[in-house]
Motif scaffolding. Structure first.
Motif, short mmCIF file in Angstrom:
data_model
loop_
_atom_site.label_atom_id
_atom_site.label_comp_id
_atom_site.label_asym_id
_atom_site.label_seq_id
_atom_site.Cartn_x
_atom_site.Cartn_y
_atom_site.Cartn_z
N THR A 7 0.80 -1.22 0.00
CA THR A 7 0.00 0.00 0.00
C THR A 7 0.84 1.28 0.00
O THR A 7 0.44 2.27 -0.61
N ILE A 8 1.97 1.28 0.67
CA ILE A 8 2.80 2.49 0.70
C ILE A 8 3.36 2.81 -0.69
O ILE A 8 3.26 3.96 -1.12
N PRO A 9 3.93 1.86 -1.43
CA PRO A 9 4.37 2.21 -2.79
C PRO A 9 3.22 2.60 -3.72
O PRO A 9 3.37 3.48 -4.57
N MET A 10 2.05 1.98 -3.55
CA MET A 10 0.91 2.36 -4.36
C MET A 10 0.47 3.79 -4.04
O MET A 10 0.16 4.57 -4.95
N ALA A 11 0.48 4.15 -2.77
CA ALA A 11 0.11 5.51 -2.37
C ALA A 11 1.12 6.52 -2.89
O ALA A 11 0.75 7.62 -3.32
N MET A 12 2.39 6.15 -2.91
CA MET A 12 3.42 7.05 -3.43
C MET A 12 3.26 7.23 -4.94
O MET A 12 3.45 8.34 -5.46
#
Length: 66
Positions: A7-12
């Motif tokens: 989720t963190i790379p997708m949010a970035m």
């Protein structure tokens, strides 16, 4: 914990995309004049009515009686 790795790379990526869209809109001048469009509707003239819809022999038109 493993969900954060996804989720963190997708949010970035999503944040980077919206930053790119904002920068390109800013460079094209989308945010130069934000005040006058909201007042423009008060000063526009009305469009003239199309008279081609009226029939030439309508009772409202001029009549000639001999």
């Amino acid at each position: 914990m493993e969900a954060l790795y996804l989720t963190i790379p997708m949010a970035m990526c999503i944040a980077a995309f919206f930053l790119y869209v904002f920068i390109t809109a800013f460079r094209k001048g989308q945010f130069e004049d934000i005040e006058s469009p909201k007042y423009r509707m008060f000063f526009e003239e009305e469009y003239p009515q199309n008279n081609s819809q009226t029939k030439p022999n309508s009772p409202d038109g001029p009549t000639s009686k001999s």
